[in-house]
Design an enzyme around this catalytic site. Sequence first.
Site: not given
Ligand SMILES: Cc1ncc(C[n+]2csc(CCOP(=O)(O)OP(=O)(O)O)c2C)c(N)n1
Lengths: 324, 338
Positions: A29, A58-60, A82-85, A127
């Site tokens: 991501e 966005l899909a691990e 993106q984060f190990a969590d 995180h």
């Molecule tokens: C499962 C997961 N993967 C990655 C992340 C890291 N992360 C936090 S917010 C974000 C982007 C989110 O985008 P969106 O869902 O469109 O929401 P927006 O921030 O644009 O409102 C990412 C990649 C996370 N929080 N959870």
Amino acid sequence: MKTLTYIEAISEALWEEMERDKNVFLLGEDIGKYGGAFKVTKGFHEHFGEERVIDTVLAENAIIGAATGAAMMGMRPIAEIQFADFVSNGFNQLVNNSAKIFWRCNIPVPMVVRLPSGGGIHGGPYHSINPEAWFFHIPGLKLVAPSTPYDAKGLLKSAIRDNNPILYFESKFLYRRIKGEVPTNDYTVEIGKADIKRNGNDISIITYGTGVHWSLEAAKILEEENIDVEVLDLRSLIPIDKEAIFSSVKKTGKILIVHEDTLTGGIGGEIAALISDNCFEFLDAPIKRIASPDTPIPFAPTLEDHFLPNTKKVLSALKSLAKY
Amino acid sequence: MKNKTTKKISKTYLIKKNNHISSNMKLQFYYHMQLMRKFEETVFKLYRQGKVVGGAYSSEGNEATAIGSAFALEKNDYLFPMHRDIGAHFVKGQSVKNLMLNYLGKSQSPARGHDGTGHYADMKLKIFGNISPLGAMIPLANGVALASKMKKEKSVVLNYIGDGGSSIGDFHEALVMASVMKLPLILIIENNQYAYSTHISKQFIVEKLSDRAIGYGINGITIDGTDVELVYKTTKDAVENARKGNGPTLIESVTMRMQGHAIHDDASYVPKKLMDYWKKKDPIVVYEKKLFAEKILSDKKKNEILSEIQRQLDEASDVALNSPFPVWEDANEKVFAE
Ligand SMILES: Cc1ncc(C[n+]2csc(CCOP(=O)(O)OP(=O)(O)O)c2C)c(N)n1
Ligand SMILES: [Mg+2]
């Protein structure tokens, strides 16, 4: 030799391996034009193109599953979580596909999953975690956790060239906080080999990742009290370097295990069992452990400071072992 | 590439009733949108002074979606807000002071320093604040909806997810379950064009995210998420529909994330033209104009509202900054309930 930060060492390993082998590619991501949340892959997109530096959805679980499938095809994918969590989302693919395919089907799965781990950055319970123990238990996955720029680069190169699924735990806290010497020419660090970061005769610390730094600091402080501490950096958790552990035990007879991950079910327990099984008669004291307490990692700075191991905690455990 | 076959289906699911919106309600919308923006501006200021740790997120551009939808809930309904919905907490009854305490990780905060930002839950207010792993709240919202249904509460659950978050497996599993069990769930996808640095063109190829509702056999609709009254009416319809036992609704609310992903991100990857387009649709500016034209808002009233917000924020910041951090012994060891 040249001096690199920990994060630069990771970037360099990726870059050089991509130059060396066209089967190596990256997916994750925001790793493309943006260069990743921590900028590990900054500039990669421009140089290697979007076919080899893939910004995914966005899909691990989809990311890790795709890496696994591509690896079966002989590619060498490196997935960034993106984060190990958030590797929790990819758990199913890792434990049921990545880990078992070679054993079940005799098809190698040469892939790496990069996992920016650990606390100390005020990230709160989502995180900051160190999830290595989740996977330590799964046969078929190799786990590495470098503590220095030299090891970070050398281990990542080995991981990329290895024919198995490898989880690469990189410390977010160390990214820009430590620098170290790294050879200018190509080199690797063998997976499964621990490294004595400091030689000593009185007490052995067995550790990895951030634990190495607390341990080295504590060992240095104890020099003044004429207590001679050995620091053994595991570097690889699976396979674990039993020989190195046992020979250190045989040398000092007093063992402190240090890791940032929480105590119960942490890797320290397995190390203690290995020692007790194999070197019981060499022990001069009970095996001690320093780890985070068994709670989620808290957000408030006061709580996080209390939660994480540090040099002081290592020091006091060493002192009590010295007296034993 | 667009999927033509789904093009015309999704918008007619909901029958728009003419929910009347009183002048007082309109002022409430305006007040809360302003409060939401000013609250986050205050958090950014405190962050730059080093008083907020971790990160700071701006919802600029999402105010109409968060506020309009939260107003569609009754007291007994449940709110599962995401990180761009801070204003929804206030609509649901959370105090500015409590939320500020939470951002600062103080011991008197709802999360007691265990977590920060909008991360906490309050069973009395029926607020389940966001958690970081995206998508993970939707199955949880289902569980709350299920239990509420079993208890015959006649309540509904409102949850949000981003355009990026909608790609997570949890989204699919939860909607499959909610649809067959006819759970009273309203899920709003806040399509703000980006997930961190990733543009929506790399996230999905359906024309509208509400088209996905078809696959679940549930109601789906796409709306302009910068129009607070439209968001309110649409959500209200979905709420009433769910309350009648007709199951979930998927609403795609189209907005723009007007700032970077978080305070550290300058969003330089967003084309200026796109920003300029959405700047003209600033939900607060547009609504303010409308209320002036309708003679509901005047300069005097506006100043009153803004100074009341400032007073609250000053007071909340003051309390929060001077409040103690938690100490380990008081709080942290308790992992299990008694
Ligand atoms: C499962 C997961 N993967 C990655 C992340 C890291 N992360 C936090 S917010 C974000 C982007 C989110 O985008 P969106 O869902 O469109 O929401 P927006 O921030 O644009 O409102 C990412 C990649 C996370 N929080 N959870
Ligand atoms: Mg988004």
